[in-house]
Design a protein around this motif. Structure first.
Motif, short mmCIF file in Angstrom:
data_model
loop_
_atom_site.label_atom_id
_atom_site.label_comp_id
_atom_site.label_asym_id
_atom_site.label_seq_id
_atom_site.Cartn_x
_atom_site.Cartn_y
_atom_site.Cartn_z
N VAL A 223 1.86 2.52 46.90
CA VAL A 223 2.52 1.89 45.88
C VAL A 223 3.19 1.82 47.38
O VAL A 223 3.67 3.10 47.08
CB VAL A 223 2.88 1.84 44.71
CG1 VAL A 223 4.31 1.60 44.06
CG2 VAL A 223 1.95 1.71 43.55
N TYR A 224 4.09 2.01 48.12
CA TYR A 224 5.22 1.97 48.88
C TYR A 224 6.59 1.60 48.23
O TYR A 224 6.25 0.55 47.74
CB TYR A 224 5.28 1.16 50.19
CG TYR A 224 3.62 1.37 50.84
CD1 TYR A 224 3.92 2.55 51.94
CD2 TYR A 224 2.68 1.07 51.22
CE1 TYR A 224 3.17 3.16 52.08
CE2 TYR A 224 1.33 1.55 51.59
CZ TYR A 224 1.92 2.40 52.65
OH TYR A 224 0.75 3.51 52.58
N ASP A 225 7.68 2.18 48.86
CA ASP A 225 8.56 2.18 48.66
C ASP A 225 9.07 1.16 50.13
O ASP A 225 9.48 1.76 51.47
CB ASP A 225 9.51 3.26 48.74
CG ASP A 225 11.43 2.77 47.97
OD1 ASP A 225 11.25 1.73 48.42
OD2 ASP A 225 12.01 3.77 47.93
N TYR A 226 9.80 -0.80 49.40
CA TYR A 226 9.41 -1.15 50.89
C TYR A 226 11.28 -1.95 50.69
O TYR A 226 11.17 -2.18 51.93
CB TYR A 226 9.16 -2.46 50.46
CG TYR A 226 7.33 -2.39 51.00
CD1 TYR A 226 7.43 -2.18 52.33
CD2 TYR A 226 6.66 -3.02 49.80
CE1 TYR A 226 5.48 -2.37 52.10
CE2 TYR A 226 5.14 -2.72 49.70
CZ TYR A 226 4.52 -1.93 51.10
OH TYR A 226 3.28 -2.84 50.99
N SER A 227 12.28 -0.56 50.29
CA SER A 227 13.24 -0.57 50.18
C SER A 227 14.39 -0.96 51.44
O SER A 227 14.59 -1.76 52.27
CB SER A 227 14.08 -0.27 49.40
OG SER A 227 13.91 1.05 49.66
N VAL A 228 13.54 0.36 52.13
CA VAL A 228 14.18 0.52 53.38
C VAL A 228 13.81 -0.32 54.32
O VAL A 228 14.79 -0.45 55.72
CB VAL A 228 13.55 2.24 54.41
CG1 VAL A 228 14.19 2.17 55.31
CG2 VAL A 228 14.71 3.27 52.86
N PHE A 229 12.52 -0.98 54.68
CA PHE A 229 11.79 -1.58 55.69
C PHE A 229 13.18 -3.22 55.14
O PHE A 229 13.29 -3.94 56.37
CB PHE A 229 10.80 -2.07 54.99
CG PHE A 229 9.98 -2.91 55.89
CD1 PHE A 229 9.76 -2.50 57.50
CD2 PHE A 229 9.21 -4.01 55.37
CE1 PHE A 229 9.44 -3.85 57.95
CE2 PHE A 229 8.39 -5.33 56.43
CZ PHE A 229 8.89 -4.43 57.93
N ALA A 230 13.14 -3.89 53.97
CA ALA A 230 14.14 -4.91 53.82
C ALA A 230 15.13 -4.74 54.06
O ALA A 230 15.44 -6.01 55.15
CB ALA A 230 13.77 -4.90 52.08
N ASP A 231 16.27 -3.63 53.76
CA ASP A 231 16.92 -3.67 54.30
C ASP A 231 17.57 -3.40 55.84
O ASP A 231 18.05 -4.48 56.54
CB ASP A 231 17.65 -2.10 53.68
CG ASP A 231 17.95 -2.41 52.99
OD1 ASP A 231 18.26 -3.20 51.50
OD2 ASP A 231 18.62 -1.32 52.00
N ALA A 232 16.43 -3.20 56.28
CA ALA A 232 16.15 -3.49 58.12
C ALA A 232 16.35 -4.55 59.00
O ALA A 232 16.48 -4.47 59.95
CB ALA A 232 14.83 -2.33 58.74
N LEU A 233 14.97 -5.38 57.65
CA LEU A 233 14.77 -6.67 58.07
C LEU A 233 16.07 -7.41 57.87
O LEU A 233 16.65 -8.20 58.59
CB LEU A 233 13.65 -7.75 57.18
CG LEU A 233 11.95 -7.12 57.65
CD1 LEU A 233 11.23 -7.46 56.50
CD2 LEU A 233 11.74 -7.67 58.47
N HIS A 234 16.61 -7.67 57.17
CA HIS A 234 18.21 -7.97 56.81
C HIS A 234 18.58 -7.74 57.77
O HIS A 234 19.24 -8.48 57.75
CB HIS A 234 18.31 -7.78 55.35
CG HIS A 234 17.79 -8.36 54.63
ND1 HIS A 234 17.74 -7.70 52.33
CD2 HIS A 234 17.04 -9.71 54.39
CE1 HIS A 234 16.69 -8.30 51.99
NE2 HIS A 234 16.22 -9.17 53.57
N ALA A 235 19.01 -6.54 57.68
CA ALA A 235 19.87 -6.07 59.28
C ALA A 235 19.82 -6.96 60.66
O ALA A 235 20.21 -6.81 61.75
CB ALA A 235 19.68 -4.97 59.61
N ALA A 260 13.18 -8.27 48.65
CA ALA A 260 12.51 -9.04 48.74
C ALA A 260 13.11 -10.99 48.46
O ALA A 260 14.04 -10.93 48.08
CB ALA A 260 11.24 -9.79 47.83
N ASP A 261 13.22 -11.32 49.23
CA ASP A 261 13.25 -12.96 49.77
C ASP A 261 12.50 -14.03 49.05
O ASP A 261 12.96 -15.09 48.46
CB ASP A 261 13.92 -13.77 51.49
CG ASP A 261 14.49 -12.88 52.15
OD1 ASP A 261 15.86 -12.36 51.70
OD2 ASP A 261 14.18 -11.31 52.36
N ILE A 262 11.15 -13.35 49.99
CA ILE A 262 10.11 -14.46 48.99
C ILE A 262 9.47 -13.69 47.86
O ILE A 262 8.76 -12.07 48.37
CB ILE A 262 9.43 -15.44 49.67
CG1 ILE A 262 10.15 -16.32 50.75
CG2 ILE A 262 8.77 -15.80 49.08
CD1 ILE A 262 9.60 -16.79 51.43
#
Length: 959
Positions: A223-235, A260-262
């Motif tokens: 179980v990863y914390d993807y929140s940082v990755f999500a923020d980087a994608l949105h940036a 998440a977007d989807i």
């Protein structure tokens, strides 16, 4: 009295309804002396088969079930700990018996006529609400086909939404399930998308990356914390899709809360058996700003003509029937029946029950991890929900052997083993797993103090990844937790839906025929329902035999060399056929062949599928008789001869006619270097009389949920296998996990190697029990029934197209366009038919303002007569408007359908009486079906889109 001891009942006589006494009357009405004469006047002689189908003798229902039990015994139902998106479940008996095994639910049609589909619409709205709640997103659809194809739909949605229109790269986590990656590869090829596969923690996000997909929990269980990755994608102006385990979201922070977007996934864990791969309802949830981009069906709240709460399918202008090649997807079906089951499962357990199940799964996994560590094993996953990863080194082979000796299947990855725990796992099962691991280290269970390990079990999920938000708060998820309450709730919704239990459903192009009980019974057998799709080959001998036999039989019926059973819908069969043709051309060096010719009358999925396959679409005209304009076809084939990939053609035509030029049409395409793809929607008019190979097609998909008796289930499931000629066999879809490759196979088109394998049993049963003669007679009687309806109705309605001899094939189009002169729309006729107890034929397809009528061989003459009587009576009601007897606005058709509340109201101010409204013909009184709501207001619902269960206060306001 002489006694006949050799009598054996023929299933054919149960499936084909018109009796020996009915047939002469029907033939007389049509104006022919025999069925043989009718077939000669309907099906062109040059395409008719010379010999009967090469199939085994027909079996009786009893003999078939007995033989199938022997086949089923070749399946070995081991305890599955494979996971990878498929988990054993406990289907509550009240749902298994009253939904999955209930024709009141599995014989419903897609809810295009909302007023007589309110029950399943509510059940699907419940499903959407559960998905929205669990994922933390704002809107969800009413299901897709499986997790892998849902992920590919997400990728395309992200591609179409990209802000940087030259961005062409999609990042996929290396820890996504392999079957999902396989399907993504297929879909990426046709769109020209570059896939980059890697670690989300180290990937460098460039401007060319428009989106990403990660697995939550990851494929190996972490179980990863993807929140940082999500923020980087949105940036980076990119979007994130998450393939999520729906059960884990009762404990894990939902993707909607961390960027998440989807969110996509499978709802299989919500009470739907594994079934060797399906059918299972995938879910697709996203943000409301993307509501017009989301693929598939969406159920929305609206009001009816009395201002009461009502439901219908929302935002249908997004769908392929209307947008065709511009549609966001070619999806024409869903997994409605399975989504309905998942919704009921969620309501039955409620938020506390779902959480308890999730906690139990997680707790047993934690216990197993501790026990293995006590034995000296190192478990790699620091955080996990239900899956452990254990490195074994040299112990891998001994463990594998010992696990099989104890009838356990784990997932092996090199020298590592993954173990996934599910709802059915017990404490005793955990101890059995531990015993196996102990034995290969020469230890026993006595070496472990389980009571000590069980005390003080704590979640291994970090606090910031644990769910704190509430879910399933609506009353529907908090009211029906006893079996009696759930039974009554299920039945209350079932009562609002018209199905084949009530009357014929005469939908053109959709073939709502009998789904015999004997065909359905084995689907629930544990030997079929509890098998994992990635179980070892030597454990699935029964399935392999069944699939092999069905392959041979359908190949004989179509005239082709081989079938692929991977496509799990008709539209996906279209897409698969086109991708196989594409691979064939490219293997020959013809990479430039990308032009597809499609007749203007084609089903909406045809151009949508062609666009998905990366084709350039050229439309071919139809002549005034509804046939393909051969001269226009020849001109366009010649003009595109250097780039011609294929023709997509439906036969008999979508207009319900056997086009006599079909062999010439196919030859024109072949002469110009192309292939012929045949849409098998109308295969029920071919079986035993002609075949796709006979007329010159190279590939054809079959709608097993139509011609071969798999039920529609309220809009799904379905199966769309493709048959191909010998030269295309090497390109049939392969699979990353299960080796079914043909040498030059395209990558997978669905998550499981044989699609929704469990429902192949239904078609296998149908063919086995009908035999060659029975199947051919089914086609003959389908044509007889259609022409009988045509004969009865053509004095009241103009039949738009017919063959050279004035015959229709298995369906016909009734032209209702002239009624508009008197204010009557074709939709008014559809709604008025509900008052007579019938579902409408197909409305405004393939010609706007028409009804396309298709009876089936399983409808008796008495039912055909009731339907014809209803349409003739409605025509008289229209005549009353034409003659000025009835008002153009205030009349029976405009107010239809009439609900019980309207009919029984104290006030009645309409210019016709209650009897005319509710009981217009004598038969209606004895079998009245009341529409649950008045005419729904589509535009109101689209203006104020609500796609989840509203709170009770809003119900009260609407009502």
């Amino acid at each position: 009295m002489s006694l006949n001891i050799n009598f054996q009942e023929k299933f054919e006589e149960r499936h084909i309804a018109p009796t020996a006494q009915d047939v002469p009357e029907m033939l007389e009405a049509i104006g022919v002396h025999s069925i043989e004469q009718l077939i000669e006047e309907t099906v062109p002689a040059k395409i008719r088969l010379k010999n009967s189908l090469s199939l085994p003798p027909a079996l009786s229902e009893t003999d078939y079930l007995s033989k199938l039990k022997q086949t089923a015994s070749k399946n070995k139902v081991f305890k599955s700990y494979i996971g990878q998106g498929y988990y054993d479940v406990i289907t509550p008996g009240v749902i298994l018996r009253n939904v999955f095994e209930n024709p009141g639910w599995y014989t419903q049609y897609t809810p295009y006529q909302a007023e007589i589909a309110q029950g399943r619409l509510q059940a699907l709205l419940n499903f959407q609400t559960a998905i929205i709640d669990l994922t933390g997103m704002e809107i969800a659809n009413a299901s897709l086909l499986d997790e892998a194809t849902a992920a590919s739909e997400a990728m395309y949605m992200q591609y179409s939404l990209r802000k940087n229109k030259v961005a062409n790269t999609f990042f996929v986590s290396e820890n996504v399930f392999p079957q999902t990656l396989d399907v993504l590869k297929t879909r990426a090829v046709s769109y020209g998308i570059d896939l980059v596969i890697g670690d989300h923690r180290t990937i460098e996000l460039t401007n060319d990356i428009f989106g990403a997909l990660v697995q939550y929990p990851a494929g190996d269980g972490k179980v990863y914390d993807y929140s940082v990755f999500a923020d980087a994608l949105h940036a980076n102006q990119s979007t994130l899709s998450v393939a999520a385990d729906i059960m884990s979201l009762a404990l894990l922070a939902p993707p909607g809360e961390w960027g998440a977007d989807i969110v996509v996934g499978s709802s299989q864990r919500l009470g739907v058996p594994m079934g060797f791969g399906g059918p299972h309802a995938a879910f697709f949830a996203t943000k409301e700003i993307y509501k017009r981009n989301i693929p598939g069906r969406i159920i929305g709240v609206t009001i009816d003509s009395a201002g009461n709460y009502a439901l219908r399918m929302a935002l249908q202008t997004r769908e392929q029937h209307i947008r065709r090649d511009k549609a966001s997807s070619n999806i024409c079906t869903a997994q409605a029946l399975l989504a309905i089951m998942a919704g009921f499962y969620t309501a039955y357990h409620g938020p506390q029950g779902i959480k308890a199940i999730a906690e139990r799964i997680h707790g047993l996994t934690v216990l197993l991890a501790k026990a293995l560590e006590t034995l000296g094993y190192k478990q790699e996953n620091e955080t996990y929900f239900d899956t452990l990863t254990v490195p074994l080194g040299d112990l891998c082979d001994p463990l594998h052997a010992e696990a099989l000796n104890n009838e356990m299947n784990f997932r092996y990855d090199g020298a590592k083993v993954n173990i996934s725990i599910d709802e059915t796992t017990s404490l005793a099962a955990i101890k059995e797993i531990v015993r196996v691991f102990a034995k290969i280290k020469a230890k026993t269970l006595a070496d472990i103090d389980f009571s000590a390990l069980e005390n003080g079990l704590e979640s291994v999920v970090p606090n910031d990844l644990q769910r704190t938000s509430k879910y399933l708060t609506h009353e529907v998820f908090n009211s029906y937790h006893s079996e009696h309450e759930m039974l009554r709730y299920i039945k209350s919704l079932e009562a609002k839906d018209l199905s084949l239990c009530h009357s014929m459903i005469p939908l053109g192009s959709c073939t709502m025929k009998l789904n015999a009980t004997t065909e359905m019974i084995p689907v629930s057998w544990e030997a079929f329902s509890k098998l994992h799709p990635f179980a070892p080959t030597d454990q699935v001998g029964g399935y392999m035999q069944l699939i092999s036999e069905l392959d041979q039989w359908l190949s004989a019926i179509t005239g082709f060399a081989k079938m692929s059973f991977q496509p799990n819908s008709g539209a996906q069969g279209e897409y698969t056929g086109l991708m196989v043709i594409r691979a064939y051309h490219e293997d020959r060096g013809d990479h430039h062949r990308n032009v597809v010719l499609i007749p203007s009358s084609a089903h909406g999925t045809n151009p949508a599928s062609a666009a998905m396959a990366g084709m350039k679409i050229v439309i071919v005209k139809c002549d005034e008789r509804g046939n393909i304009d051969v001269n226009d076809l020849k001109e366009k084939a010649n003009a595109n001869r250097n780039n011609l990939s294929c023709l997509m053609v439906t036969y008999p035509s979508t207009h319900g006619v056997f086009e006599e030029s079909i062999i010439d049409i196919c030859q024109i395409i072949h002469d110009n270097g192309g292939q012929v793809y045949m849409d098998g929607a109308n295969m029920n008019a071919q079986v035993g009389l002609t075949s796709p190979a006979t007329v010159g097609a190279d590939v054809c998909h079959l709608n097993l949920h139509k011609t071969f008796c798999i039920p529609h289930g309220g809009g799904g499931p379905g199966m769309g296998p493709i048959g191909v000629a010998t030269h295309l066999v090497p390109y049939l879809p392969g699979h990353e996990v299960v080796d079914i490759n043909q040498g030059k196979s395209i990558s997978a088109v669905s998550a499981a190697p044989f699609g929704s394998a469990s429902i192949l049993i239904i078609s296998h049963a149908y063919v086995a029990m009908m035999g060659a003669e029975g199947l051919t007679n089914a086609t003959r009687f389908a044509i007889l029934n259609a022409n009988y309806i045509k004969a009865r109705l053509e004095n009241s309605y103009k039949v738009l197209y017919a063959g050279t001899n004035g015959r229709c094939a298995h369906e016909m189009i009734l032209d209702c366009r002239s009624f508009k002169n008197y204010g009557v729309e074709v939709g008014d006729i559809a709604k008025r038919l509900m008052d007579y107890g019938f579902h409408a034929p197909t409305v405004s397809f393939p010609v706007a303002g028409t009804l396309m009528v298709e009876p089936t061989e399983s409808e008796p003459k008495a039912e055909l007569d009731r339907f014809c009587d209803a349409l003739i009576a409605i025509r008289k009601e229209i005549t009353a408007i034409e003659d000025g007897i009835a008002d153009k606005v205030d009349n029976l058709l405009k107010h239809a359908p009439h609900t019980l509340a309207v009919i029984s109201a104290d006030d009645w101010d309409r210019p016709y009486n209650r009897q005319e409204a509710a009981f217009p013909l004598p038969y209606v009184a004895t079998r009245k079906f009341w529409p649950a709501v008045g005419r729904v207001n589509d535009s109101y619902g689209d203006r104020s889109l609500i796609c989840s269960c509203p709170p009770l206060s809003e119900y009260e306001e609407v009502v």
